[in-house]
Structures are given as structure tokens and as C-alpha cells.
Design a protein around this motif. Structure first.
Motif, PDB file in Angstrom:
ATOM      1  N   PHE A  69       0.828  -1.202   0.000  1.00  0.00           N
ATOM      2  CA  PHE A  69       0.000   0.000   0.000  1.00  0.00           C
ATOM      3  C   PHE A  69       0.868   1.259   0.000  1.00  0.00           C
ATOM      4  CE2 PHE A  69      -2.272   3.277   2.482  1.00  0.00           C
ATOM      5  CZ  PHE A  69      -3.334   3.493   1.611  1.00  0.00           C
ATOM      6  N   LEU A  70       1.911   1.275   0.843  1.00  0.00           N
ATOM      7  CA  LEU A  70       2.822   2.424   0.857  1.00  0.00           C
ATOM      8  C   LEU A  70       3.511   2.602  -0.494  1.00  0.00           C
ATOM      9  CD1 LEU A  70       4.706   2.388   4.280  1.00  0.00           C
ATOM     10  CD2 LEU A  70       3.074   4.068   3.444  1.00  0.00           C
ATOM     11  N   GLY A  71       3.904   1.496  -1.122  1.00  0.00           N
ATOM     12  CA  GLY A  71       4.537   1.575  -2.435  1.00  0.00           C
ATOM     13  C   GLY A  71       3.630   2.178  -3.482  1.00  0.00           C
ATOM     14  N   ILE A  72       2.344   1.875  -3.402  1.00  0.00           N
ATOM     15  CA  ILE A  72       1.386   2.462  -4.343  1.00  0.00           C
ATOM     16  C   ILE A  72       1.183   3.937  -4.037  1.00  0.00           C
ATOM     17  CG2 ILE A  72      -1.023   2.404  -5.089  1.00  0.00           C
ATOM     18  CD1 ILE A  72      -0.880  -0.661  -4.662  1.00  0.00           C
ATOM     19  N   ILE A  99       7.090  -1.886  -2.976  1.00  0.00           N
ATOM     20  CA  ILE A  99       6.185  -2.904  -3.520  1.00  0.00           C
ATOM     21  C   ILE A  99       6.858  -4.275  -3.488  1.00  0.00           C
ATOM     22  CG2 ILE A  99       4.971  -3.661  -5.595  1.00  0.00           C
ATOM     23  CD1 ILE A  99       4.496  -0.716  -6.254  1.00  0.00           C
ATOM     24  N   ALA A 100       8.126  -4.341  -3.862  1.00  0.00           N
ATOM     25  CA  ALA A 100       8.844  -5.620  -3.833  1.00  0.00           C
ATOM     26  C   ALA A 100       8.937  -6.154  -2.403  1.00  0.00           C
ATOM     27  CB  ALA A 100      10.228  -5.459  -4.442  1.00  0.00           C
ATOM     28  N   MET A 101       9.240  -5.271  -1.439  1.00  0.00           N
ATOM     29  CA  MET A 101       9.312  -5.695  -0.045  1.00  0.00           C
ATOM     30  C   MET A 101       7.939  -6.192   0.423  1.00  0.00           C
ATOM     31  SD  MET A 101      10.763  -3.716   3.356  1.00  0.00           S
ATOM     32  CE  MET A 101      11.458  -2.487   2.337  1.00  0.00           C
ATOM     33  N   VAL A 133       7.775  -5.905 -11.360  1.00  0.00           N
ATOM     34  CA  VAL A 133       8.065  -4.900 -10.323  1.00  0.00           C
ATOM     35  C   VAL A 133       9.567  -4.839 -10.072  1.00  0.00           C
ATOM     36  CG1 VAL A 133       7.813  -4.389  -7.859  1.00  0.00           C
ATOM     37  CG2 VAL A 133       5.809  -4.967  -9.207  1.00  0.00           C
ATOM     38  N   ILE A 134      10.203  -5.997  -9.984  1.00  0.00           N
ATOM     39  CA  ILE A 134      11.643  -6.050  -9.693  1.00  0.00           C
ATOM     40  C   ILE A 134      12.467  -5.393 -10.805  1.00  0.00           C
ATOM     41  CG2 ILE A 134      13.613  -7.631  -9.407  1.00  0.00           C
ATOM     42  CD1 ILE A 134      11.885  -7.452  -6.951  1.00  0.00           C
ATOM     43  N   ILE A 144       2.713  -1.722 -14.362  1.00  0.00           N
ATOM     44  CA  ILE A 144       2.266  -2.901 -15.107  1.00  0.00           C
ATOM     45  C   ILE A 144       2.358  -4.143 -14.216  1.00  0.00           C
ATOM     46  CG2 ILE A 144       2.768  -4.359 -17.107  1.00  0.00           C
ATOM     47  CD1 ILE A 144       3.823  -1.789 -18.474  1.00  0.00           C
ATOM     48  N   GLY A 145       3.432  -4.226 -13.416  1.00  0.00           N
ATOM     49  CA  GLY A 145       3.596  -5.353 -12.509  1.00  0.00           C
ATOM     50  C   GLY A 145       2.464  -5.459 -11.502  1.00  0.00           C
ATOM     51  N   MET A 146       2.041  -4.333 -10.942  1.00  0.00           N
ATOM     52  CA  MET A 146       0.941  -4.361  -9.969  1.00  0.00           C
ATOM     53  C   MET A 146      -0.380  -4.738 -10.622  1.00  0.00           C
ATOM     54  SD  MET A 146       1.939  -3.962  -6.913  1.00  0.00           S
ATOM     55  CE  MET A 146       0.388  -3.682  -6.114  1.00  0.00           C
TER      56      MET A 146
END
Length: 140
Positions: free
Chosen positions: A25-28, A37-39, A80-81, A87-89
Motif C-alpha cells: 500500500f505504501l509503495g502504491i 512494492i517488492a518488499m 516490479v523487480i 504494469i507489474g501491480m
């Protein structure tokens, strides 16, 4: 028969799953920050694995009916990586919906029984939406 007791491993797994959702959520929120997002993905996957066990996780993700969702989630994580977080999400979200589509009816019943917001989910127009999908898998 499965045990529903809450041991320390399951508590840690639920905590990791919660942190995984939080970091995603924080990554978004921070404009699709690929590190957060990866974490979040790693913590979510580790939390699910600890909560239901290694063998059950492998069986769940390798089930023939869940194979499309597993591949989508993995491809989304890879995207994402490598630096394509948006696109990854999107691909991960599709995989998440396909993987956990069998749990949506259980979630609907849980939300309807919650004390504070349960009344919203018990309204006729919302309840009819939940009843339409109860007991069905999301078509893929």
C-alpha cells in the motif's frame, strides 16, 4: 484434519502478511515505488507461507485451478523487480484475484458480520451483489 489453533508461527505469519499488505500500500501511495512494492510482495508471500505452512502453500500455489493466478502473480512480481511497477501491480492484482477467488464468499460473510461496518454490507443492494458471487469462482 487441519488445526485452527493460533501458535507462534501462525501469529508471525499473519504479522508478515499484514506488513506485506502495508508495504505494498505504501509503495502504491508513493507513486509506485518499486522497492516498497517488492518488499511488500516478499513479506506477503512469506506471511502466507508461514500462516498455512510450507506444504499447504506449495499445494495451493501449484493446484491446477490456481496455476494461472500463480503465473500471473510471479510475472507481476518480476515486472516490479525489473522496474515496471505499474504494469507489474496490474498483473499481480489479476493473479491475486484469480488465486484467492475461492475465498471471496468467506470474506463477504465475514464483512457482513463485522459490528461497525457490517450494516453497510447487509444492505439489500450490497447483499445482492455478494449473493450473486457466493460459491462461485471468478471466471478466467
Amino acid at each position: 484434519m487441519m488445526s485452527f489453533e493460533m501458535n507462534d508461527r501462525k501469529k508471525i505469519g499473519l504479522g508478515l502478511t499484514g506488513f506485506g499488505v502495508f508495504f505494498s500500500f505504501l509503495g502504491i501511495i508513493f507513486f509506485f515505488d518499486k522497492g516498497l512494492i517488492a518488499m511488500g510482495n516478499i513479506l506477503f508471500f512469506a506471511g502466507v507461507t508461514l500462516t498455512i505452512g510450507l506444504k499447504s502453500s506449495a499445494q495451493f500455489f501449484m493446484k491446477r485451478s490456481n496455476f494461472k493466478g500463480t503465473i500471473s502473480f510471479g510475472v507481476g512480481f518480476f515486472l516490479v523487480i525489473i522496474g515496471w511497477p505499474i504494469i507489474g501491480m496490474i498483473v499481480e492484482a489479476y493473479g491475486f484475484v484469480v488465486l484467492f477467488s475461492g475465498f471471496w464468499p468467506t470474506l463477504a460473510v465475514f464483512l457482513q458480520k463485522m459490528p461497525i461496518i457490517g450494516w453497510l454490507f447487509q444492505q439489500p443492494f450490497v447483499r445482492s451483489f455478494f449473493d450473486r458471487y457466493r460459491g462461485k469462482r471468478v471466471p478466467v
